[in-house]
Design an enzyme around this catalytic site. Structure first.
Site, PDB file in Angstrom:
ATOM      1  N   SER A   1       0.844  -1.304  -0.058  1.00 44.55           N
ATOM      2  CA  SER A   1       0.089  -0.040   0.056  1.00 44.55           C
ATOM      3  C   SER A   1       0.913   1.368   0.077  1.00 44.55           C
ATOM      4  O   SER A   1       1.798   1.444  -0.715  1.00 44.55           O
ATOM      5  CB  SER A   1      -1.218  -0.134   1.162  1.00 44.55           C
ATOM      6  OG  SER A   1      -1.860   0.785   1.005  1.00 44.55           O
TER       7      SER A   1
ATOM      8  N   ASP B   1      -7.916  -5.727  -6.501  1.00 46.15           N
ATOM      9  CA  ASP B   1      -7.485  -4.758  -5.810  1.00 46.15           C
ATOM     10  C   ASP B   1      -8.342  -3.416  -5.900  1.00 46.15           C
ATOM     11  O   ASP B   1      -8.566  -2.847  -6.944  1.00 46.15           O
ATOM     12  CB  ASP B   1      -6.135  -4.132  -5.824  1.00 46.15           C
ATOM     13  CG  ASP B   1      -5.699  -3.210  -4.662  1.00 46.15           C
ATOM     14  OD1 ASP B   1      -6.363  -2.764  -4.038  1.00 46.15           O
ATOM     15  OD2 ASP B   1      -4.461  -2.986  -4.612  1.00 46.15           O
TER      16      ASP B   1
ATOM     17  N   HIS C   1      -6.863  -6.370  -1.792  1.00 51.78           N
ATOM     18  CA  HIS C   1      -5.725  -5.421  -1.538  1.00 51.78           C
ATOM     19  C   HIS C   1      -4.885  -5.938  -0.466  1.00 51.78           C
ATOM     20  O   HIS C   1      -3.638  -5.988  -0.479  1.00 51.78           O
ATOM     21  CB  HIS C   1      -6.230  -3.773  -1.250  1.00 51.78           C
ATOM     22  CG  HIS C   1      -5.027  -3.019  -0.886  1.00 51.78           C
ATOM     23  ND1 HIS C   1      -4.419  -2.324  -1.826  1.00 51.78           N
ATOM     24  CD2 HIS C   1      -4.852  -2.643   0.235  1.00 51.78           C
ATOM     25  CE1 HIS C   1      -3.659  -1.663  -1.308  1.00 51.78           C
ATOM     26  NE2 HIS C   1      -3.551  -1.781   0.012  1.00 51.78           N
TER      27      HIS C   1
END
Length: 417
Positions: free
Chosen positions: A225, A320, A354
């Site tokens: 991230s 994601d 994600h």
């Protein structure tokens, strides 16, 4: 509890968090239908549970490695399904497990009949899943601008070193990597509240790298991230990074100006929150909110990874919903190839979301997002996501061993119990 029915966790009821187990039930009637349940409470007191219905074989036994679940939290042969399908009734909740000195405790029980009702309990067993192996040391670090936690395997070493850049502090991945023979320093991207963050300085992470090098050791970095774009910047601007594991991040510097040696080196790639997509669950999809890093006005945020000497492992979840991770990787690969580089490999996972993590934890569809301050959908389909985590975790270790090999020693992974 009936004395004739047994429930076993093999090879041991105590294991490391990222190790699979085998659940066997015995002492049932031939063809008997039972429900196997799992329950675990996270560090904030929230209970997660799962269940699956099985039919006993001709010997009155059930083996989750072999037998299909007929109904419940999942169907089909899923040896670890009771773990990845753990759910809570609390909306948008992530299973918090960060105290690495305490195991994740999973209560497994076998009940008469089908479904999630309260059929009579026939047998139960407790599975303890440890994040830190025997002999691994955990040392909180506060030295200069370096704040984090250092995990060191037992033995003389030397050990390959990994900086684990956490968007928000978590010791899970770092401790599990230390079990595999890496010395790992976990540090947080945001050392103060996001709303009070105006800029990010690369120097603090360089200092963390220097701290790890005191031993001295080869250096790799792993992150996901927001931490992933910081990692790319370290590889591009700071000497000495040999290996980078980038998990579902961006190719540009997102959110805040990035400084190094008292000057701004990258402008921020900003958000357009008018592109948020609401959903019926109350969670929102923010994937389309990040502006295009290739637009002329945003090119000052693009990280020049083509000047990095590190080897890259790009890990991409195709579902994601937080970033366009696949699009960012496609662009980075194209750019590296254009510059004659072949120092990268990519793994893509269809159906994964994600939040790719070390395997066998509960799948998390949505949680409160620390930056945007409301719940968001992370994407992914539970089974595909769980399969991706198992493959990714092996791939990450393989990649780091290949590019951070210490010739003086062949470190061995720790096995518990």
């Amino acid at each position: 509890v009936a004395a004739t029915t047994s429930c076993q966790v093999l090879p041991s009821a105590r294991c490391l968090f990222d190790e699979p187990f085998q659940v066997k039930v015995g002492g049932l009637r031939v063809g008997q239908m039972v429900t196997v349940k799992a329950a675990s409470t996270d560090e904030r007191g929230v209970v997660f549970s799962s269940s699956a219905t099985y039919r006993a074989d001709g010997d009155g036994e059930i083996d989750l490695d072999r037998d299909p679940s007929l109904s419940g939290s999942y169907v089909g042969v899923e040896p670890m399904g009771l773990l990845w399908s753990l759910r809570t009734d609390t909306l948008h909740w992530y299973f918090f497990k960060n105290k690495v000195v305490e195991p994740m405790v999973v209560k497994l029980s076998v009940h008469e009949g089908e479904g999630e009702g309260d059929g009579r309990m026939l047998a139960e067993v407790t599975n303890e899943r440890f994040l830190i192996g025997d002999g691994v040391s955990r040392l909180p670090i506060k030295e200069g601008n370096v704040q984090g936690v250092l995990f060191t395997p037992p033995g003389e070493g030397p050990f390959p070193a990994v900086l684990d850049l956490c968007t928000f502090m978590s010791e899970k991945r770092a401790s599990l990597l230390a079990n595999k023979g890496f010395v790992v320093l976990a540090v947080e991207v945001y050392i103060k509240k996001i709303e009070n963050t105006k800029e990010i300085h690369l120097d603090r992470f360089e200092e963390a790298m220097d701290f790890l090098r005191q031993q001295p050791k080869v250096m790799g970095i792993i992150s996901r991230s927001k931490g992933a774009d910081i990692t790319l910047s370290l590889a591009a601007f700071v000497p000495g990074v040999q290996a980078v594991v980038w998990i579902n991040g961006c190719s540009a510097n997102v959110g805040f100006p990035l400084y190094y040696k008292k000057r701004q080196i990258l402008s921020p790639l900003l958000y357009d929150f008018s592109k948020v997509i609401p959903t019926e669950s109350g969670a929102r999809i923010v994937k389309c909110c990040v502006k295009n890093p290739l637009a002329e006005e945003n090119k000052g945020s693009l990280i020049p990874i083509q000047q990095a000497k590190a080897h890259f492992l790009f890990v991409v979840s195709e579902d994601d919903l937080n970033w366009d991770s696949k699009g960012y990787v496609d662009e980075m690969v194209q750019r590296l190839k254009h510059h004659g580089k072949d120092n990268f490999e990519t793994v893509c996972y269809p159906g994964a979301g994600h939040l790719l993590e070390p395997p066998y934890g509960p799948y998390c569809p949505s949680t409160f997002h620390g930056l945007v301050r409301y719940p968001v959908l992370w994407g992914g389909e539970p089974r595909a996501h769980a399969v991706a985590e198992v493959h990714m975790w092996k791939k990450v270790q393989e990649f780091l061993r290949t590019h951070l090999s210490c010739e003086e020693t062949k470190t061995k992974a720790i096995k518990m119990f």
